[in-house]
Design a protein around this motif. Structure first.
Motif, PDB file in Angstrom:
ATOM      1  N   ALA A   1      -5.454   6.702  -3.195  1.00 45.45           N
ATOM      2  CA  ALA A   1      -5.252   6.708  -1.741  1.00 45.45           C
ATOM      3  C   ALA A   1      -6.274   5.782  -1.094  1.00 45.45           C
ATOM      4  O   ALA A   1      -7.476   5.928  -1.331  1.00 45.45           O
ATOM      5  CB  ALA A   1      -5.414   8.137  -1.211  1.00 45.45           C
TER       6      ALA A   1
ATOM      7  N   GLN B   1       0.955   4.123  -2.797  1.00 49.40           N
ATOM      8  CA  GLN B   1       0.703   5.520  -2.447  1.00 49.40           C
ATOM      9  C   GLN B   1       1.809   6.426  -2.956  1.00 49.40           C
ATOM     10  O   GLN B   1       1.559   7.507  -3.491  1.00 49.40           O
ATOM     11  CB  GLN B   1       0.601   5.668  -0.924  1.00 49.40           C
TER      12      GLN B   1
ATOM     13  N   GLN C   1       0.829  -1.212   0.000  1.00 45.45           N
ATOM     14  CA  GLN C   1       0.000   0.000   0.000  1.00 45.45           C
ATOM     15  C   GLN C   1       0.860   1.256   0.000  1.00 45.45           C
ATOM     16  O   GLN C   1       0.597   2.208  -0.738  1.00 45.45           O
ATOM     17  CB  GLN C   1      -0.881   0.016   1.246  1.00 45.45           C
ATOM     18  N   GLU C   2       1.859   1.191   0.840  1.00 42.50           N
ATOM     19  CA  GLU C   2       2.743   2.359   0.962  1.00 42.50           C
ATOM     20  C   GLU C   2       3.407   2.665  -0.368  1.00 42.50           C
ATOM     21  O   GLU C   2       3.498   3.792  -0.818  1.00 42.50           O
ATOM     22  CB  GLU C   2       3.799   2.068   2.030  1.00 42.50           C
TER      23      GLU C   2
ATOM     24  N   PRO D   1      -0.263   8.735  -6.281  1.00 42.94           N
ATOM     25  CA  PRO D   1      -0.908   9.426  -5.158  1.00 42.94           C
ATOM     26  C   PRO D   1      -2.436   9.384  -5.191  1.00 42.94           C
ATOM     27  O   PRO D   1      -3.080   9.482  -4.171  1.00 42.94           O
ATOM     28  CB  PRO D   1      -0.424  10.873  -5.254  1.00 42.94           C
TER      29      PRO D   1
END
Lengths: 227, 545
Positions: free
Chosen positions: B418, B411, B407-408, B415
């Motif tokens: 989210a 992200q 997920q990080e 962007p």
């Protein structure tokens, strides 16, 4: 004498060669060769490489339960042979001829080791997927010498009620923590490990959980802002 | 008369004999005696007090107070007369010798003389203003008429004063007769004047020696002199000037100064003449007798000036001095003075019943209205967007570490994608709950205010006459179709039927059809070929692998 002569000759030859080389460099050079990375079994030394991970007794039964979850990714995706040596209570890993990268073996070994330390498979799997994940282990006595009740209290403080302090730290720092009596293992990326370690050290040294939470909050918000 | 006299004498004697302790208790007989005695005395003295309005003492039915007042009425002027006479005798002792011893004979002679004198008096001199003399004349005449008996009686019981007064009167008449001259009158006697002048000069010199510059002393001296003069005047004045004594200034009458109304003018003239002669010494007399308005004013102003100058010279009162400490003013003097100073604090309110009632009334009114002036917190201005505080989740995370890092990573790279944060999830939950509630509320109002929801429904509509669908027994047959024309057929351009086509068009249509068919056939074949190829490959791979 001969040796010396040879040397002289060599030098003379080299100089001549140099001259020749200079001349030849003015011509077109052959293209730079591209070498693919060596497969493990092509590497000089032993063709096949092994790793052996011992199984502690308390992880024996859990290992039996989740064996397939461990086996499948190691074998399928990492292309590493894995087997359990029941007599020696060890998990053995071996490269195959089509193992793409030598680091796979190490990763698998780390993965299995992480499981043996106490981490869940789903958490340990991250080692296989990501490069930069490490496991840090330390003891409570490394931080502060505690004895008897104090030690017990410190362990209690670390876990919190129902483990909520530990979970809070895990969630905030994106790590996984295993508290095994006096030993503490942290799984995560380097920076995150540091965060988790600092929080745990504060707890060991006696800070109340609330204080640690506030520090955590500050640090994580700062981390989040950066990205 | 003799009987009454005897009775009176008897009464007096009896009174004398009574011992004082018996007087303490009220005794009617004693009182009767006393009354008769006092009555007798009164009547005896009546001839010598011509001014008294009572002829005899009224005792019947009157109490002690009233009787005493009657006696007083008679005796007061009498006493003054006697006193004056005495003073005169003190000054001029030789006059006493002129008075004869009070014998029967002597009395008679005196009487005669008196009568002669009176006659002379009336001719020569201005009569005194004093009523006494006139009355005296009358009395004397009466006496002359009355006879010797009464006189004897008189003499027997006469007091010395009475004699003295008679003597004095005699002397007076003689005196007046002797000293003549148009200038002199009651007020002014030349001898007296000269004496007085000498005395005043001496005093004046003394005053000058003391302090010439000091006006006050001079004035004081003058005043003193005036006072003295007054005193002397009284003393030296004629006996007729009964009322000029210091003690009896209240009884001064116009007649005393200016005689009868007839003689007023001449008197005045005489006085003025005298005045013009001697100013310095007569000044005080002038002041006293006829001070003109100007003089009076001046006198007033002078006195005022004196006072003011005195006040100016003296040190001022402590209230008029600038800064005064407690040591410089008398003790507790600040209490007497009304000081005015600023109060920094409001004076404490006096709590009266009215005040409390008014306050309570206000409170009750406010409670009824519900108008409590509660302090409302001032709204804090939003300085900047509130930072999203990271919530620490103390539950075991559901995701594995790998998913977390995945997920990080996502992200970081993308962007927009989210994931829902904890907060968003809560928001979603909240919004769903709210929708449910809204639904229920709308149901309460029979969905009157809610818009109708659009339900997209799929249903098949056949091209059947509409009427047939709607009614069971059609009244009339209609060929209205359920489907709209464009639903039946939607084509573009000029559509022609087969019959209408020309040869060329027919050929063209066929050619197009053939082309399409051929294209499709080719595609089919290609697809087939590909599939087969894949299958072959797979098989081959399997075989190999």
């Amino acid at each position: 004498m001969n040796g010396m002569k040879c040397i002289i000759c060599c030098t003379m030859a080299s100089s001549s060669m140099e001259v020749d080389n200079v001349l030849s460099e003015q011509k077109v050079l052959p293209p730079k060769p591209k070498f693919e990375p060596l497969k493990p079994h092509e590497m000089p030394g032993a063709a096949v490489q092994f790793r052996k991970v011992s199984v502690p007794p308390h992880r024996y039964t859990p290992l039996k339960k989740v064996w397939m979850d461990i086996y499948t990714p190691v074998f399928e995706q990492m292309k590493i042979d894995i087997r359990m040596n029941l007599k020696g209570r060890k998990v053995e890993l071996k490269t195959r001829h089509d193992t793409p990268d030598i680091s796979n073996l190490q990763k698998c070994a780390d993965f299995v080791h992480a499981f043996m330390l106490g981490f869940d498979v789903i958490d340990a799997i991250a080692i296989l997927r990501l490069d930069e994940l490490y496991v840090e282990s330390f003891e409570i006595k490394d931080v502060k010498t505690l004895r008897g009740d104090h030690l017990s209290r410190a362990i209690g403080r670390l876990s919190g009620k129902g483990g909520k302090t530990k979970f809070t730290i895990e969630n905030a720092s994106k790590t996984r923590i295993v508290i095994a009596d006096t030993k503490i293992h942290i799984l995560g990326s380097f920076a995150n490990i540091k965060i988790a370690r600092d929080s745990l050290c504060y707890l060991i040294m006696g800070s109340p959980a609330g204080k640690v939470y506030s520090k955590l909050r500050a640090v994580t918000s700062r981390m989040a802002e950066r990205f | 008369m003799a009987n009454t006299n005897d009775a009176g004498v008897e009464a007096l004697r009896r009174l004398q004999q009574i011992d004082p302790p018996s007087l303490l208790a009220p005794n009617p007989s004693v009182s009767e005696t006393a009354r008769s005695a006092s009555q007798y005395l009164f009547t005896t003295l009546r001839p010598f007090s011509p001014k008294s309005p009572l002829d005899e003492l009224l005792v019947d039915g009157y109490d002690a107070e009233q009787i005493w007042h009657q006696i007083d009425l008679q005796s007061q002027p009498l006493l003054s007369t006697l006193r004056r006479r005495l003073n005169q005798f003190v000054k001029n002792p030789e006059e006493i010798a002129q008075f004869k011893v009070p014998l029967d004979v002597g009395k008679k002679l005196e009487k005669k003389k008196r009568v002669e004198l009176e006659e002379e008096e009336s001719d020569d001199f201005d009569e005194e203003l004093d009523d006494d003399d006139d009355d005296f004349e009358g009395v004397e005449k009466k006496k002359a008429k009355g006879g010797s008996e009464g006189e004897d009686d008189f003499e027997e019981e006469d007091d010395e004063d009475e004699e003295g007064s008679e003597d004095e009167d005699d002397e007076e008449d003689e005196k007046e007769k002797v000293k003549g001259g148009g200038i002199e009158d009651k007020f002014l006697k030349i001898d007296e004047l000269t004496e007085y002048l000498e005395k005043e000069e001496d005093n004046y010199e003394k005053g000058e020696e003391r302090d010439e510059a000091d006006e006050d002393s001079e004035e004081d001296d003058e005043l003193e002199k005036a006072g003295e003069f007054e005193m002397d005047d009284e003393d030296d004045d004629d006996d007729d000037e009964e009322d000029e004594e210091a003690e009896d200034m209240g009884n001064v009458r116009y007649e005393d100064f200016f005689g009868g109304k007839n003689e007023k003018g001449s008197k005045r003239k005489d006085q003025l003449l005298e005045v013009s002669g001697d100013e310095d010494d007569m000044e005080s007399t002038k002041q006293k007798r006829t001070a003109s308005t100007y003089e009076k004013q001046r006198e007033k102003i002078q006195s005022k000036i004196v006072l003011m100058e005195k006040a100016n010279i003296e040190p001022k009162t402590w209230t008029m001095q600038g800064e005064v400490t407690a040591s410089k003013r008398p003790i507790n003097s600040a209490f007497e003075v009304d000081l005015d100073f600023e109060h920094n604090v409001r004076p404490t309110p006096v709590i009266t019943e009215e005040v409390t009632a008014s306050i309570e009334e206000m409170i009750q009114k406010k409670i009824v209205e519900g108008l409590f002036n509660d302090v409302q917190r001032a709204p804090k201005l939003p300085s900047k967007a509130p930072r999203e505080v990271k919530q620490l989740d103390d539950n075991k995370s559901g995701q594995g570490l790998a998913d977390l890092y995945e997920q990080e990573y996502v992200q970081k790279t993308d962007p927009t994608s989210a994931p829902l944060s904890f907060k968003d999830e809560l928001k979603n939950e909240a919004s769903t709950l709210f929708k449910k509630i809204c639904l229920k509320l709308d149901a309460l109002s029979h969905f009157n205010f809610a818009p109708k929801p659009v339900i997209e429904d799929m249903s098949f509509q056949t091209n059947v006459p509409a009427l047939a669908m709607e009614e069971i027994a059609p009244v009339a047959v209609s060929d209205a179709a359920m489907l709209a024309p464009e639903e039946v057929f939607d084509g573009k351009g000029d559509v022609k039927e087969e019959a209408e086509l020309t040869q060329a068009e027919r050929k063209r249509r066929r050619a197009n059809k053939k082309r399409k068919f051929k294209a499709e056939a080719v595609n089919k074949l290609e697809k087939k070929a590909r599939l087969e190829k894949k299958a072959d490959n797979a098989i081959s791979c399997q075989v190999d692998g």
